[in-house]
Design a protein around this motif. Structure first.
Motif, PDB file in Angstrom:
ATOM      1  N   THR A   1     -48.603  -9.505   7.965  1.00  0.00           N
ATOM      2  CA  THR A   1     -48.464  -8.913   6.631  1.00  0.00           C
ATOM      3  C   THR A   1     -49.229  -9.719   5.592  1.00  0.00           C
ATOM      4  OG1 THR A   1     -46.363 -10.090   6.395  1.00  0.00           O
ATOM      5  CG2 THR A   1     -46.275  -7.773   7.049  1.00  0.00           C
ATOM      6  N   GLY A   2     -49.436 -11.011   5.848  1.00  0.00           N
ATOM      7  CA  GLY A   2     -50.313 -11.811   5.007  1.00  0.00           C
ATOM      8  C   GLY A   2     -49.641 -12.862   4.159  1.00  0.00           C
ATOM      9  N   ASP A   3     -48.407 -12.633   3.749  1.00  0.00           N
ATOM     10  CA  ASP A   3     -47.799 -13.543   2.783  1.00  0.00           C
ATOM     11  C   ASP A   3     -47.393 -14.880   3.388  1.00  0.00           C
ATOM     12  OD1 ASP A   3     -45.912 -11.784   4.100  1.00  0.00           O
ATOM     13  OD2 ASP A   3     -44.344 -12.670   2.864  1.00  0.00           O
ATOM     14  N   LEU A   4     -47.314 -14.966   4.714  1.00  0.00           N
ATOM     15  CA  LEU A   4     -46.946 -16.228   5.359  1.00  0.00           C
ATOM     16  C   LEU A   4     -48.158 -17.114   5.655  1.00  0.00           C
ATOM     17  CD1 LEU A   4     -44.246 -15.004   7.930  1.00  0.00           C
ATOM     18  CD2 LEU A   4     -43.907 -15.948   5.638  1.00  0.00           C
ATOM     19  N   LEU A   5     -49.345 -16.583   5.455  1.00  0.00           N
ATOM     20  CA  LEU A   5     -50.556 -17.318   5.811  1.00  0.00           C
ATOM     21  C   LEU A   5     -50.832 -18.437   4.814  1.00  0.00           C
ATOM     22  CD1 LEU A   5     -52.810 -17.229   7.953  1.00  0.00           C
ATOM     23  CD2 LEU A   5     -54.140 -15.859   6.341  1.00  0.00           C
TER      24      LEU A   5
ATOM     25  N   SER B   1     -60.683 -12.646  14.153  1.00  0.00           N
ATOM     26  CA  SER B   1     -60.396 -11.917  12.925  1.00  0.00           C
ATOM     27  C   SER B   1     -58.924 -12.065  12.556  1.00  0.00           C
ATOM     28  CB  SER B   1     -60.734 -10.433  13.093  1.00  0.00           C
ATOM     29  OG  SER B   1     -60.375  -9.692  11.939  1.00  0.00           O
ATOM     30  N   VAL B   2     -58.651 -12.112  11.275  1.00  0.00           N
ATOM     31  CA  VAL B   2     -57.288 -12.071  10.753  1.00  0.00           C
ATOM     32  C   VAL B   2     -57.182 -10.829   9.870  1.00  0.00           C
ATOM     33  CG1 VAL B   2     -55.524 -13.216   9.373  1.00  0.00           C
ATOM     34  CG2 VAL B   2     -57.061 -14.577  10.820  1.00  0.00           C
ATOM     35  N   SER B   3     -56.201  -9.983  10.169  1.00  0.00           N
ATOM     36  CA  SER B   3     -55.983  -8.766   9.398  1.00  0.00           C
ATOM     37  C   SER B   3     -54.662  -8.873   8.652  1.00  0.00           C
ATOM     38  CB  SER B   3     -55.951  -7.539  10.317  1.00  0.00           C
ATOM     39  OG  SER B   3     -57.226  -7.271  10.847  1.00  0.00           O
ATOM     40  N   ALA B   4     -54.733  -8.802   7.331  1.00  0.00           N
ATOM     41  CA  ALA B   4     -53.528  -8.784   6.505  1.00  0.00           C
ATOM     42  C   ALA B   4     -53.198  -7.330   6.197  1.00  0.00           C
ATOM     43  CB  ALA B   4     -53.754  -9.571   5.217  1.00  0.00           C
ATOM     44  N   ALA B   5     -52.090  -6.843   6.776  1.00  0.00           N
ATOM     45  CA  ALA B   5     -51.776  -5.414   6.739  1.00  0.00           C
ATOM     46  C   ALA B   5     -50.652  -5.068   5.768  1.00  0.00           C
ATOM     47  CB  ALA B   5     -51.399  -4.936   8.144  1.00  0.00           C
ATOM     48  N   GLY B   6     -50.313  -5.981   4.875  1.00  0.00           N
ATOM     49  CA  GLY B   6     -49.196  -5.733   3.972  1.00  0.00           C
ATOM     50  C   GLY B   6     -49.583  -5.533   2.526  1.00  0.00           C
TER      51      GLY B   6
ATOM     52  N   VAL C   1     -41.809  -4.566   2.047  1.00  0.00           N
ATOM     53  CA  VAL C   1     -40.799  -5.140   1.156  1.00  0.00           C
ATOM     54  C   VAL C   1     -41.363  -6.365   0.434  1.00  0.00           C
ATOM     55  CG1 VAL C   1     -38.545  -6.256   1.040  1.00  0.00           C
ATOM     56  CG2 VAL C   1     -38.889  -4.287   2.557  1.00  0.00           C
ATOM     57  N   GLY C   2     -41.231  -6.384  -0.883  1.00  0.00           N
ATOM     58  CA  GLY C   2     -41.659  -7.521  -1.684  1.00  0.00           C
ATOM     59  C   GLY C   2     -43.101  -7.473  -2.141  1.00  0.00           C
ATOM     60  N   MET C   3     -43.844  -6.430  -1.770  1.00  0.00           N
ATOM     61  CA  MET C   3     -45.256  -6.344  -2.126  1.00  0.00           C
ATOM     62  C   MET C   3     -45.539  -5.333  -3.227  1.00  0.00           C
ATOM     63  SD  MET C   3     -47.131  -8.529  -0.494  1.00  0.00           S
ATOM     64  CE  MET C   3     -45.807  -9.679  -0.844  1.00  0.00           C
TER      65      MET C   3
ATOM     66  N   GLU D   1     -52.073  -9.746  -6.209  1.00  0.00           N
ATOM     67  CA  GLU D   1     -52.081 -11.205  -6.237  1.00  0.00           C
ATOM     68  C   GLU D   1     -52.231 -11.773  -4.827  1.00  0.00           C
ATOM     69  OE1 GLU D   1     -48.412 -12.090  -8.143  1.00  0.00           O
ATOM     70  OE2 GLU D   1     -49.043 -11.344 -10.116  1.00  0.00           O
ATOM     71  N   LEU D   2     -51.523 -11.160  -3.870  1.00  0.00           N
ATOM     72  CA  LEU D   2     -51.637 -11.609  -2.485  1.00  0.00           C
ATOM     73  C   LEU D   2     -53.053 -11.384  -1.965  1.00  0.00           C
ATOM     74  CD1 LEU D   2     -50.489 -12.637   0.200  1.00  0.00           C
ATOM     75  CD2 LEU D   2     -49.767 -10.285   0.693  1.00  0.00           C
ATOM     76  N   ALA D   3     -53.609 -10.231  -2.232  1.00  0.00           N
ATOM     77  CA  ALA D   3     -54.957  -9.919  -1.756  1.00  0.00           C
ATOM     78  C   ALA D   3     -55.980 -10.912  -2.299  1.00  0.00           C
ATOM     79  CB  ALA D   3     -55.333  -8.488  -2.139  1.00  0.00           C
ATOM     80  N   GLU D   4     -55.865 -11.257  -3.568  1.00  0.00           N
ATOM     81  CA  GLU D   4     -56.807 -12.197  -4.172  1.00  0.00           C
ATOM     82  C   GLU D   4     -56.647 -13.592  -3.583  1.00  0.00           C
ATOM     83  OE1 GLU D   4     -59.966 -13.461  -6.371  1.00  0.00           O
ATOM     84  OE2 GLU D   4     -59.254 -11.415  -6.002  1.00  0.00           O
ATOM     85  N   ARG D   5     -55.391 -14.007  -3.380  1.00  0.00           N
ATOM     86  CA  ARG D   5     -55.156 -15.330  -2.786  1.00  0.00           C
ATOM     87  C   ARG D   5     -55.734 -15.410  -1.380  1.00  0.00           C
ATOM     88  NH1 ARG D   5     -51.436 -17.764   0.579  1.00  0.00           N
ATOM     89  NH2 ARG D   5     -50.042 -15.955   0.724  1.00  0.00           N
ATOM     90  N   LEU D   6     -55.522 -14.366  -0.590  1.00  0.00           N
ATOM     91  CA  LEU D   6     -56.012 -14.357   0.788  1.00  0.00           C
ATOM     92  C   LEU D   6     -57.530 -14.306   0.833  1.00  0.00           C
ATOM     93  CD1 LEU D   6     -53.434 -11.942   2.467  1.00  0.00           C
ATOM     94  CD2 LEU D   6     -53.554 -14.429   2.690  1.00  0.00           C
TER      95      LEU D   6
END
Length: 361
Positions: free
Chosen positions: A118-122, A137-142, A148-150, A157-162
């Motif tokens: 989902t990405g937020d734990l990375l 490859s790493v795919s963030a699918a959330g 929940v929580g996105m 914000e998560l997308a930009e951080r990743l």
């Protein structure tokens, strides 16, 4: 084989309403230990029974100079969950699995390993640990409003951080390239950011799991999930493009990511290609391979109209619902238990016959 979708473990730190399997959820204490132990105990045998090579012929790229007449490409193994970056899944299951996959294919042409999260734990450290184990490859699918929580600005914000984290690690975005398949010809690792949308994951969502229980699927009889990527289309043709299967943490294997009502076999017991080759030529499974599940029962006195009649049901809220997957589920439950058991016995017999007889003096 072009693609293997390997659900490594059921544990997830979310319980999203659109999820296609009820087993993807948070586990604690004894339950957590149970699902993690199952995944860790099964993974060595599952990986051992994957194809010896993940090279395949791309039917979209004819090449008269190549053996088989098509360009040879490197297949991928998608490692997903749940969320494989949760503790203790990451340390006890994911990292050993990545190392085993790397070692298995190192001298066999390689394999493209994709870790889906989902990405937020990375974190930067976890990303380094993934890349050091040859993750391609790493795919963030959330990145959506459904995990929940996105909701709202959080997903942006998560997308930009990743994005910053990936690019700082020297990765490139899949979205920046027109020809995704050309990315497998060497070069830096890649990343992707995506999520559920109203017209894709939600509007036409599979009639499965919590999505079904929450009445989210708006799919109709015109939505043949089997005749598309991640459906059963081409699953038997493991030497060519378009071939994909799905594997559960216990080793059960399916022709599609939606998962048929019964598994085709189990990879803790026997090799994947043995299972697939035993199904080739059988009218039931050839129908799935052709993306035409309504034809599964033609050799069993089950007409297409009878199959289509079984595609109608009601949703948990009492609404009428019709989709090909419902008919497939019914057919697998009602007719294919003995067929699959017999095919399993035949495979077992063939393996026993291959064992040299013990010589006596």
């Amino acid at each position: 084989m072009e693609s293997i979708y390997y659900v490594l473990c059921w544990h997830c730190h979310r319980r999203c309403k659109h999820c296609y399997d009820e087993r993807f959820r948070p586990y604690v204490r004894d339950e957590l230990e149970s699902v993690v132990s199952e995944a860790a105990d099964s993974a060595p045998a599952i990986i051992g029974n994957l194809p010896a090579s993940m090279q395949y012929l791309d039917r979209n790229t004819p090449d008269p100079d190549s053996p088989g007449g098509y360009r040879q490409r490197t297949g991928r193994i998608i490692i997903s969950g749940g969320d494989v970056l949760t503790e203790p899944v990451r340390e006890r299951v994911l990292y050993p699995a990545l190392e085993a996959i790397r070692d298995k294919y190192r001298d066999q042409g390689g394999v493209k390993v994709i870790v889906q999260t989902t990405g937020d734990l990375l974190t930067e450290q976890i990303l380094d640990e993934l890349l050091s184990r040859d993750v391609w490859s790493v795919s963030a699918a959330g990145i959506d409003d459904y995990h929940v929580g996105m909701q709202g600005e959080k997903k942006y914000e998560l997308a930009e951080r990743l994005k910053k984290m990936f690019e700082a690690a020297g990765m490139i975005s899949v979205a920046d390239h027109d020809e995704r398949r050309d990315l497998d010809q060497g070069g830096p690792p890649v990343y992707s950011l995506f999520g559920a949308t109203d017209d894709a994951w939600i509007g036409k969502i599979w009639p499965r799991g919590r999505a079904w229980r929450n009445n989210l699927s708006k799919a109709t009889m015109q939505d043949n999930f089997c005749n598309a990527w991640s459906g059963g289309l081409g699953f038997l043709e493991h030497g060519y493009s378009g071939s994909e299967v799905s594997i559960d943490p216990d080793g059960n294997v399916y022709p599609c990511c939606l998962k048929t009502a019964r598994p085709l076999g189990n990879l803790t017991e026997e090799p994947l290609l043995d299972i697939l080759d035993s199904l080739a030529g059988h009218p039931v499974f050839e129908a799935i391979n052709a993306g035409k599940p309504e034809r599964m029962g033609l050799n069993m006195a089950q007409s297409v109209p009878r199959f289509l009649d079984a595609c109608h049901t009601t949703t948990p809220d009492g609404s009428r619902y019709s989709n090909i997957c419902i008919g497939c589920d019914s057919f697998f439950r009602d007719h294919l238990g003995p067929v699959l058991a017999d095919l399993h016995r035949q495979r077992l017999k063939r393996r026993v016959n291959l064992i040299p007889a013990r010589q006596t003096s």
